[in-house]
Design a protein around this motif. Structure first.
Motif: not given
Length: 202
Positions: A22-25, A163
């Motif tokens: 989720r935070r490291q696509k 984002a």
């Protein structure tokens, strides 16, 4: 790497698989780049500089279909006014691509990496990509930035890259007035990459 899981490959390249993407696509792409020795880093050129090959990991669903559009390059408004398709970063990035499909469903540790496909556009495909690019460039030259939406383009589309919608860039509209446009990028449609994987692009 074909057939191996993310949990198997990550430690082999000294990377720790996160609990979620989720935070490291970009994690999977970075892992595959490291495993294969991609050398471009963050530079604006193909990942395998010496070979002129761009590396693209492609998240696929349980049916083997791409789940999302594929990022190609950032859209720089000033460059669209000055650079033709053949000299563009988009053309350079898409001249030869190593596609690496990766499962994007199920437990992260069990997701497998598929067999890679080395691809380059046929003359017909390149002509469509050029047409898509030039149509977008013409809108920029005419100052019609708000007309550049994800609906344009048969293969190549433009989508917001930020984002969220809070990031804005100053541009000049068709009447010479200052306007604002969020960061955008060139993306390949999932229907295009699905055909690449199937080996049957017309």
């Amino acid at each position: 790497m074909a057939g191996r899981t993310l949990a198997e490959v990550a430690p082999r390249v000294q990377m720790t698989l996160p609990e979620t993407l989720r935070r490291q696509k970009g994690f999977v792409g970075q892992m595959v780049e490291r495993a294969l020795g991609a050398s471009a880093g963050s530079r604006s050129e193909p990942d395998f500089v010496e070979l002129g090959i761009e590396l693209k990991t492609l998240p696929i669903d349980e049916r083997g279909k791409p789940k999302e559009s594929t990022f190609v390059a950032s859209l720089v408004l000033s460059s669209l006014e000055e650079i033709d398709f053949e000299d563009s970063l988009v053309a350079k990035k898409l001249s030869r691509v190593l596609w690496v499909p990766v499962e994007a469903t199920g437990a992260l540790t069990e997701r497998r990496i598929g067999g890679a496909i080395l691809w380059q556009p046929s003359p017909e495909e390149r002509a469509v990509l050029r047409e898509d690019y030039e149509r977008i460039a013409d809108l920029v030259v005419d100052g019609q930035h708000d007309a550049i939406t994800g609906h344009l383009g048969a293969y190549l589309q433009v989508r917001p890259k930020a984002a969220d919608g809070s990031q804005k860039r100053e541009v000049i509209d068709g009447e010479g007035r200052i306007a604002w446009s969020g960061p955008r990028g060139f993306y390949l449609r999932p229907t295009f990459t699905a055909r690449v994987l199937a080996g049957r692009i017309a």
